[in-house]
Design an enzyme around this catalytic site. Structure first.
Site, PDB file in Angstrom:
ATOM      1  N   LEU A  66       0.868  -0.980  -0.046  1.00 48.09           N
ATOM      2  CA  LEU A  66       0.188  -0.060   0.078  1.00 48.09           C
ATOM      3  C   LEU A  66       0.918   1.292  -0.182  1.00 48.09           C
ATOM      4  CD1 LEU A  66      -3.056   1.171   0.112  1.00 48.09           C
ATOM      5  CD2 LEU A  66      -2.607   1.085   2.782  1.00 48.09           C
ATOM      6  N   PRO A  67       1.391   1.746  -1.032  1.00 49.00           N
ATOM      7  CA  PRO A  67       2.333   2.879  -1.181  1.00 49.00           C
ATOM      8  C   PRO A  67       1.531   3.963  -0.807  1.00 49.00           C
ATOM      9  CG  PRO A  67       2.452   1.753  -3.310  1.00 49.00           C
ATOM     10  CD  PRO A  67       1.593   0.756  -2.635  1.00 49.00           C
ATOM     11  N   HIS A  68       2.103   4.523   0.050  1.00 50.98           N
ATOM     12  CA  HIS A  68       1.118   6.091   0.627  1.00 50.98           C
ATOM     13  C   HIS A  68       2.279   6.887   1.218  1.00 50.98           C
ATOM     14  CE1 HIS A  68       1.060   3.364   4.255  1.00 50.98           C
ATOM     15  NE2 HIS A  68       1.009   4.406   4.904  1.00 50.98           N
ATOM     16  N   CYS A  69       1.998   8.130   1.589  1.00 51.68           N
ATOM     17  CA  CYS A  69       2.575   8.960   2.346  1.00 51.68           C
ATOM     18  C   CYS A  69       1.820   9.810   2.989  1.00 51.68           C
ATOM     19  CB  CYS A  69       3.962   9.661   1.503  1.00 51.68           C
ATOM     20  SG  CYS A  69       5.392   9.530   2.204  1.00 51.68           S
TER      21      CYS A  69
END
Length: 155
Positions: A66-69
């Site tokens: 789950l790529p997120h920032c």
């Protein structure tokens, strides 16, 4: 913005995508969100920098990331991108190779949490991602998300 609407409106579903490593896999999702006006280019840099500094915090389930920032790292509005890779990639320190990524951009913490819950419903419905990997079109993905939502609401 819900998961299905975002993926369809942003034209951000990529099936049988090709990536050579984890950075190129993440770039597929962030590029789709940049094209849709959901995030700025720097969102990709923020995610990869965070992974390099903190480790693969985005790998939250077997074969799934789950790529997120953070919202201040270039999020314009809440949105999602789905990437299903043709060949799994590896993250250092993670045993299971990853071939399903849902990139999440939340414009604030509430929308980030809501987005994470929608992704969790999909994971719970399709735990080994076999149904998602079998999808051939964006419509197939939309139907799968509808089925996951219906099951979550019935529970």
């Amino acid at each position: 913005m819900n998961l299905k609407e975002s993926l369809i409106q942003n034209n951000s579903i990529q099936l049988n995508a090709k990536a050579t490593d984890w950075k190129s896999a993440i770039k597929l999702g962030t590029d789709a969100l940049v094209s849709a006006g959901v995030v700025e280019d720097r969102y990709y840099d923020a995610i990869t920098k965070a992974i390099c500094e903190e480790g693969p915090y985005i790998c939250i389930h077997d074969a799934f990331a789950l790529p997120h920032c953070r919202p201040e790292d270039g999020v314009i509005k809440t949105g999602f991108a789905l990437t299903v890779l043709e060949t799994p990639i590896t993250f250092e320190g993670v045993d299971e190779p990853v071939d399903v990524l849902i990139t999440l951009a939340g414009k604030d913490s509430d929308e980030h949490i809501e987005g994470t819950m929608q992704v969790a419903n999909l994971i719970e419905f399709d735990e080994d991602f076999s149904k998602l990997r079998a999808c051939k079109t964006a419509d197939d993905v939309a139907c799968l998300i509808d089925a996951a939502l219906a099951e979550a609401e019935a529970a």
